[in-house]
Design a protein around this motif. Structure first.
Motif, PDB file in Angstrom:
ATOM      1  N   LEU A   1       0.829  -1.210   0.000  1.00 35.03           N
ATOM      2  CA  LEU A   1       0.000   0.000   0.000  1.00 35.03           C
ATOM      3  C   LEU A   1       0.858   1.251   0.000  1.00 35.03           C
ATOM      4  O   LEU A   1       0.524   2.239  -0.642  1.00 35.03           O
ATOM      5  N   ALA A   2       1.974   1.175   0.702  1.00 31.89           N
ATOM      6  CA  ALA A   2       2.865   2.325   0.754  1.00 31.89           C
ATOM      7  C   ALA A   2       3.480   2.585  -0.618  1.00 31.89           C
ATOM      8  O   ALA A   2       3.867   3.700  -0.933  1.00 31.89           O
TER       9      ALA A   2
ATOM     10  N   LYS B   1       7.398   2.975   4.124  1.00 32.72           N
ATOM     11  CA  LYS B   1       8.392   2.391   3.211  1.00 32.72           C
ATOM     12  C   LYS B   1       9.475   1.631   3.967  1.00 32.72           C
ATOM     13  O   LYS B   1      10.074   0.715   3.445  1.00 32.72           O
ATOM     14  N   ARG B   2       9.709   2.026   5.207  1.00 32.81           N
ATOM     15  CA  ARG B   2      10.704   1.318   6.003  1.00 32.81           C
ATOM     16  C   ARG B   2      10.312  -0.142   6.219  1.00 32.81           C
ATOM     17  O   ARG B   2      11.103  -0.950   6.647  1.00 32.81           O
ATOM     18  N   LEU B   3       9.020  -0.429   5.988  1.00 28.37           N
ATOM     19  CA  LEU B   3       8.523  -1.760   6.297  1.00 28.37           C
ATOM     20  C   LEU B   3       8.987  -2.809   5.300  1.00 28.37           C
ATOM     21  O   LEU B   3       8.758  -3.984   5.498  1.00 28.37           O
ATOM     22  N   VAL B   4       9.604  -2.384   4.216  1.00 29.52           N
ATOM     23  CA  VAL B   4      10.116  -3.380   3.286  1.00 29.52           C
ATOM     24  C   VAL B   4      11.503  -2.974   2.831  1.00 29.52           C
ATOM     25  O   VAL B   4      11.800  -1.805   2.620  1.00 29.52           O
ATOM     26  N   SER B   5      12.378  -3.976   2.735  1.00 27.99           N
ATOM     27  CA  SER B   5      13.726  -3.691   2.289  1.00 27.99           C
ATOM     28  C   SER B   5      14.177  -4.791   1.349  1.00 27.99           C
ATOM     29  O   SER B   5      13.689  -5.918   1.422  1.00 27.99           O
TER      30      SER B   5
ATOM     31  N   ARG C   1      12.503  -9.361   4.341  1.00 32.73           N
ATOM     32  CA  ARG C   1      12.271  -7.956   3.956  1.00 32.73           C
ATOM     33  C   ARG C   1      11.410  -7.231   4.990  1.00 32.73           C
ATOM     34  O   ARG C   1      10.982  -6.104   4.764  1.00 32.73           O
ATOM     35  N   CYS C   2      11.152  -7.903   6.089  1.00 31.48           N
ATOM     36  CA  CYS C   2      10.150  -7.398   7.025  1.00 31.48           C
ATOM     37  C   CYS C   2      10.791  -6.627   8.180  1.00 31.48           C
ATOM     38  O   CYS C   2      11.698  -7.118   8.855  1.00 31.48           O
ATOM     39  N   PHE C   3      10.277  -5.451   8.414  1.00 31.19           N
ATOM     40  CA  PHE C   3      10.736  -4.588   9.485  1.00 31.19           C
ATOM     41  C   PHE C   3      10.420  -5.167  10.870  1.00 31.19           C
ATOM     42  O   PHE C   3      11.086  -4.884  11.857  1.00 31.19           O
TER      43      PHE C   3
END
Ligand code: ADP
Ligand code: MG
Length: 319
Positions: A248-249, A262-266, A284-286
């Motif tokens: 969603l972000a 956006k920090r929630l995925v890397s 990829r999870c914060f």
């Protein structure tokens, strides 16, 4: 509860390749009621098209079951599959390659009608009727695909799908090859067809905005697994799963919180040849912590009709 039109349970599909086994779909379950629109969203490679092809019986599952109106299509011969094929029809992503350029529209749609063996005059009338249903007209029947715009070609593809009077349309990214202005027209057409024909829709898209317009319920896929599923408005407004939040972000017009989200995925999607242990999203999870690397989260009911596959559900408010 009434029997769903389509139900898919514990569906898995793996593809052996020279580089190893690709687990394209992994233990996926969902159902679609008659007349309902269900969205499948996820990034490229998450298994959306494979689920569509499985549901049409075009490929066979490695495990799990697919039922139409309660009847399993597992292990059916081509011949026995025929009546099911007519219940579900596919609308493809690319309206340029999905229509035979050498055939007139009449024959493109006519091919689909052939199983009905209609008399010639009835057949022409039916083709005109189908063209009218998708916002074209009878005079278009004698033309070739190249004489039409992308949006018009997609209408022809939809008319062809409707020829056998299906109860379910499986639309695999049906507007992603079209201009934005044309996308809206095709979405409106699909909405109208649902209303007038009582069609159910399995709508496959990477675009959450479009899914929100069309679908009552949605499932969010990641590396072949459902991360979260529920009513579209709830999932979109207050996503429970970290991956849904990240998706969603990524929607351009997201709320002002987007930078924080956006920090929630890397990083990138891991290879489906070698998916992470435990929760496939954890790399990829914060929010990932110890057990996420070892325990596989199951889709658990969060609220009525809403399920989330996250060991940390419900997520801490401020982290
Ligand atoms: P999506 O439609 O969400 O982009 P797909 O269902 O097309 O995803 O693909 C899911 C995964 O399965 C991808 O990793 C893709 O490369 C792989 N895959 C799909 N079809 C095949 C096939 N016939 N052989 C090998 N791998 C495949
Ligand atoms: Mg696809």
């Amino acid at each position: 509860m009434t029997t769903p039109l389509l139900s898919v349970s514990h569906l898995s599909k793996s593809f052996p390749t020279s580089r190893g086994i690709v687990q394209a779909v992994d233990d996926v379950s969902f159902s679609i009621a008659a007349g309902e629109a269900f969205g499948l969203v996820g990034e490229s490679g998450s298994g959306k098209s494979t689920i569509g092809r499985l549901a049409l019986g075009l490929i066979t599952p490695t495990a799990g079951d697919i039922r139409f109106s309660g009847q399993s299509i597992n292990g059916l011969s081509e011949r026995a599959l025929k009546p099911f094929r007519r219940q579900a029809q596919m609308v493809f992503q690319d309206p340029y390659s999905s229509l035979n350029p050498r055939l007139r529209v009449r024959d493109i749609i006519g091919e689909a009608l052939d199983t009905h063996a209609l008399a010639q005059d009835r057949r022409d009338a039916r083709i005109a009727e189908l063209l009218d249903m998708v916002g074209l007209n009878a005079s278009h029947a004698s033309r070739y695909p190249h004489e039409f715009s992308g949006g018009q070609r997609q209408r022809i593809g939809i008319a062809r799908a409707l020829a056998v009077e299906p109860r379910l349309l499986i639309a695999d990214e049906p507007v992603s090859a079209l201009d934005v202005s044309v996308q809206a027209q095709i979405i409106t057409l699909l909405q109208d067809l649902r209303r007038h024909l009582g069609l159910a829709l399995l709508f496959i898209s990477h675009d959450l905005d479009i899914v929100e317009l069309l679908c009552e319920r949605v499932a969010v896929l990641y590396l072949g697994r459902i991360m979260e599923t529920g009513p579209t408005d709830q999932v979109m407004k207050t996503p429970r799963h970290p991956y849904s939040r990240a998706l969603l972000a990524a929607v351009p017009k997201a709320d002002p919180d987007a930078p924080r989200m956006k920090r929630l995925v890397s990083g990138d999607i891991p290879s489906p040849l070698n998916p992470p242990s435990g929760c496939v999203f954890r790399t990829r999870c914060f929010y990932a912590e110890g057990p996420c690397a070892t325990d596989r989260p199951v889709l658990a009911p969060a609220e009525a009709g809403w399920q989330c596959a996250c060991l940390r559900d419900p997520l801490p408010e401020h982290e």
